[in-house]
Structures are given as structure tokens and as C-alpha cells.
Design an enzyme around this catalytic site. Sequence first.
Site, short mmCIF file in Angstrom:
data_model
loop_
_atom_site.label_atom_id
_atom_site.label_comp_id
_atom_site.label_asym_id
_atom_site.label_seq_id
_atom_site.Cartn_x
_atom_site.Cartn_y
_atom_site.Cartn_z
N ASN A 9 0.96 -1.13 -0.02
CA ASN A 9 0.05 -0.05 -0.07
C ASN A 9 0.85 1.29 -0.09
OD1 ASN A 9 -1.73 1.92 0.33
ND2 ASN A 9 -2.33 1.49 2.63
N TRP A 10 1.06 1.70 -1.11
CA TRP A 10 2.14 2.91 -1.37
C TRP A 10 1.52 4.30 -0.82
CZ3 TRP A 10 3.95 2.53 -7.01
CH2 TRP A 10 4.66 1.31 -7.33
N LYS A 11 0.30 4.47 -0.55
CA LYS A 11 -0.35 5.70 0.16
C LYS A 11 -0.07 6.80 -0.77
CE LYS A 11 -0.25 3.43 4.66
NZ LYS A 11 0.18 3.61 5.93
N HIS A 96 -9.28 1.73 4.56
CA HIS A 96 -8.24 2.06 5.45
C HIS A 96 -8.45 2.93 6.35
CE1 HIS A 96 -4.06 2.92 6.19
NE2 HIS A 96 -3.94 1.94 5.62
N GLU A 98 -6.81 5.16 7.55
CA GLU A 98 -6.64 6.80 7.20
C GLU A 98 -7.82 7.38 6.16
OE1 GLU A 98 -2.79 5.86 5.22
OE2 GLU A 98 -2.01 5.07 7.06
N GLU A 168 -5.80 -4.06 10.43
CA GLU A 168 -4.69 -3.34 10.56
C GLU A 168 -5.05 -2.55 11.98
OE1 GLU A 168 -2.58 -2.56 6.74
OE2 GLU A 168 -4.10 -0.97 6.93
N GLY A 174 2.34 2.59 10.49
CA GLY A 174 3.50 3.60 10.62
C GLY A 174 4.20 4.06 11.64
N SER A 214 3.18 -1.85 10.34
CA SER A 214 4.73 -1.96 10.71
C SER A 214 4.97 -3.42 10.32
CB SER A 214 4.99 -1.51 12.04
OG SER A 214 4.80 -0.16 12.16
N GLY A 235 2.93 -0.90 4.34
CA GLY A 235 3.00 0.25 3.79
C GLY A 235 4.43 0.77 3.62
N GLY A 236 4.92 1.28 4.47
CA GLY A 236 6.44 1.77 4.34
C GLY A 236 7.28 0.89 3.65
P1 PGA Z 1 2.64 0.37 7.66
O1 PGA Z 1 1.13 0.62 7.01
O2 PGA Z 1 3.20 -0.85 7.04
O3 PGA Z 1 3.68 1.81 7.05
O4 PGA Z 1 2.49 0.50 9.04
C1 PGA Z 1 0.38 -0.28 6.76
C2 PGA Z 1 -0.81 0.15 6.02
O5 PGA Z 1 -1.32 1.30 6.56
O6 PGA Z 1 -1.50 -0.45 5.27
#
Ligand code: PGA
Length: 251
Positions: A9-11, A96, A98, A168, A174, A214, A235-236
Site C-alpha cells: 500500500n504505497w499511500k 483503510h 486513514e 490493521e 506507520g 509496521s 505500507g512503508g
Molecule cells: P505500515 O502501513 O506498514 O507503514 O505500518 C500499513 C498500512 O497502513 O497499510
Amino acid sequence: MRKNIVAGNWKMNTTLQEGVALAKGVNEALQNVTANCDVIIGVPFTHLASINGVIDSSKLGLAAENCADQKSGAYTGEVSASMVASTGATYVILGHSERRQYYGETAEILKTKVNLALANNLTPIFCIGEVLEERENGTYFDVVKAQIEESLFELSAEDFGKIVLAYEPVWAIGTGKTATADQAEEIHAFIRGVLATKYGEEVANNTSILYGGSCKPSNAAELFAKPNVDGGLIGGAALDVESFMGIVTAF
Ligand code: PGA
């Protein structure tokens, strides 16, 4: 039996040029390994069509990170499920935390998005998860159950069978603070039980439930070794070919 999946998930990261280079890098890396899981990248809308043109879709799936809750029409700035499908993407990340937190996406809105995604043959990767306070006061089971029930439980068993879930915990996204493998297994097993009660054992056992928050090469293998953890939403660590592949090869 359910699939193991590692999805990036590149966001809101990477320019188009950077994103195409990153997708090419992942695609190339996948030519040289036998992945024991399906691999997907979730990328910004602006990148979908270009990236679809440079990846081998038999090895790497493509996801949007969202879609609109309307079919088409006067919704300036929105991108519909059919537009996403027309780029060649076959998955869409929905719900998600966010999106729920910063863009006011409610259970009701998400229900509509899921239906539109399915109507356009997109596989929803549907995210659920509690905030820190809910983890600490022990209400996280109820919170996660309600998120699933309110957006997904009007689906037929056949349609539910097309959904991928991603648990999640918001406190782990993050933050560098991962749920332990035991914490993940506890809630994933609970989620599967909720699915079994509603749709029966077969549907529950066939549903992939990913862990996100994470997840990195150093902790992926331990998480993925748990019987109810069927992969990760990353994500990251998905923004770098080496670290993403380190997670893919954890299976
Ligand atoms: P993260 O994000 O791996 O950077 O914690 C995961 C996500 O939000 O899908």
C-alpha cells in the site's frame, strides 16, 4: 483453500516516474523468485494505467487505494470503481483507517464502495482495525466485529467469498510498533470465527486475512507462520524493492 497474499500500500507516495520505476523493480525481482504467495501493489490512481503497462499481471496484481461511493456523474475529483477497472487494476483497498479517520468514511459509505467494487469485478481488500484506546480497554474484538458486520454482512456468501480482509491495528500503522504474532493470531482467529458464524466454515476458511501495521522483513516470517495470518498489507516497507521482497519471501 485460502491464498497467502502480500500486498503493498504505497499511500500518497511516489511521483508517476518514481512509481513506475518501483513497480518495474518489484516486477523484475519477482521474475527471479518463486513467491509462495500472491503479490499485489496498491498504488495512487494516477499511476495505475502506466504501471499496468509495465508489469507481468500473472506475477504481480495491481490495486487502487480507494474508489468512489458513486457510479459516475457530477462528483468532481472522484474516481469510480469502473474507472479503476478500466486501467487494468483488479483489486481495490477499501476502508483503510486513514480513509476512515481523515476522510470520514463510514461503515455505510464503505458498504456502497464494496458493492461498486464487486459490481466492477474488483477484489476489495477491506481494512479493519482498532485504535489504541480500544486495544487497551479490551473492546477491540467488538470494534472489529462491528466493522465487518456493518459493511460486509449484507453480502451473499458468494460475494463475501471474493473479499480479502486486512486487519490493521491503527496503533501499529506507520508507528514501528507491530502487533506481536500472538496478538495478530488472537484477533485473526476471532475474525475467522465471526465469518464462520455468519457464512459457515467453508467461506471462513477460504477467506484470506492479512495483517498490516509496521510489517517488515524482520518480523514478517513470525507473523506469517501463524495459522490464521494469511499475509500482509504493507505500507512503508513496500516503498523499497528489497524490503518488500524481503516480506514476499518470508512465506
Ligand atoms: P505500515 O502501513 O506498514 O507503514 O505500518 C500499513 C498500512 O497502513 O497499510
